[in-house]
Design an enzyme around this catalytic site. Structure first.
Site, PDB file in Angstrom:
ATOM      1  N   PRO A   1     -12.724  42.651 119.573  1.00  0.00           N
ATOM      2  CA  PRO A   1     -13.626  41.897 118.508  1.00  0.00           C
ATOM      3  C   PRO A   1     -13.922  42.864 117.317  1.00  0.00           C
ATOM      4  CG  PRO A   1     -14.808  42.094 120.596  1.00  0.00           C
ATOM      5  CD  PRO A   1     -13.460  43.008 121.042  1.00  0.00           C
ATOM      6  N   HIS A   2     -13.851  42.205 116.250  1.00  0.00           N
ATOM      7  CA  HIS A   2     -14.207  43.010 115.034  1.00  0.00           C
ATOM      8  C   HIS A   2     -14.397  41.927 114.102  1.00  0.00           C
ATOM      9  CE1 HIS A   2      -9.779  42.454 114.941  1.00  0.00           C
ATOM     10  NE2 HIS A   2     -10.012  42.188 113.738  1.00  0.00           N
TER      11      HIS A   2
END
Length: 149
Positions: free
Chosen positions: A65-66
């Site tokens: 996740p970014h």
């Protein structure tokens, strides 16, 4: 580029036990907010918004996740190994137990290089197997960020 340039040993968390993807994102956001002295709510918001574009679960039990975070002046990376895999809507529909959180300053396109570096390192089957079985954050760090890689 070396993963160790972005992932400090103190940002390795073992045996996080979220019951769902949403709770995992909240837990990661809280951990990041504590280390960055930022509000967790904004981090949850940008990560959740990014996930609506498509899951950051890249397969083989791995998610990255970014998102870009307003007010962040440097890239921030955190690794969490989960006590039990959770459904992350990954591309291969397999649950996730190895999670890299990457938060980026706005208007910094170099985060794609960091994402690529993370993916290359953790997609090595030997590395993923090792970080799933070791028992300390330092052991995980030494597998993810060896001196020569």
């Amino acid at each position: 580029m070396k993963l160790g340039d972005y992932l400090p040993p103190e940002n390795i968390v073992l045996d996080l036990a979220p019951p769902s993807k949403a709770i995992l994102i909240k837990q990661l956001s809280i951990l990041a907010a504590e280390r960055l002295a930022l509000g967790a709510g904004e981090i949850v918001r940008v990560l959740t918004n990014r996930e609506t574009l498509g899951s950051t679960g890249i397969g083989a039990g791995i998610a990255i996740p970014h998102a870009n975070v307003k007010g962040l002046d440097r890239h921030f990376c955190l690794f969490a190994r989960l006590a039990k895999p959770v459904d992350f809507e990954a591309v291969d529909d397999e649950p996730v137990d190895l999670v890299f959180l990457l938060l980026n300053p706005e208007n910094r396109p170099d985060h794609l290089n960091i994402l690529s570096c993370i993916a290359r390192r953790v997609r090595e089957e030997e590395t993923a197997a090792a970080i799933r079985r070791v028992t300390t954050p330092q052991d995980v760090y030494s597998r993810l960020c060896p001196l020569n890689a």
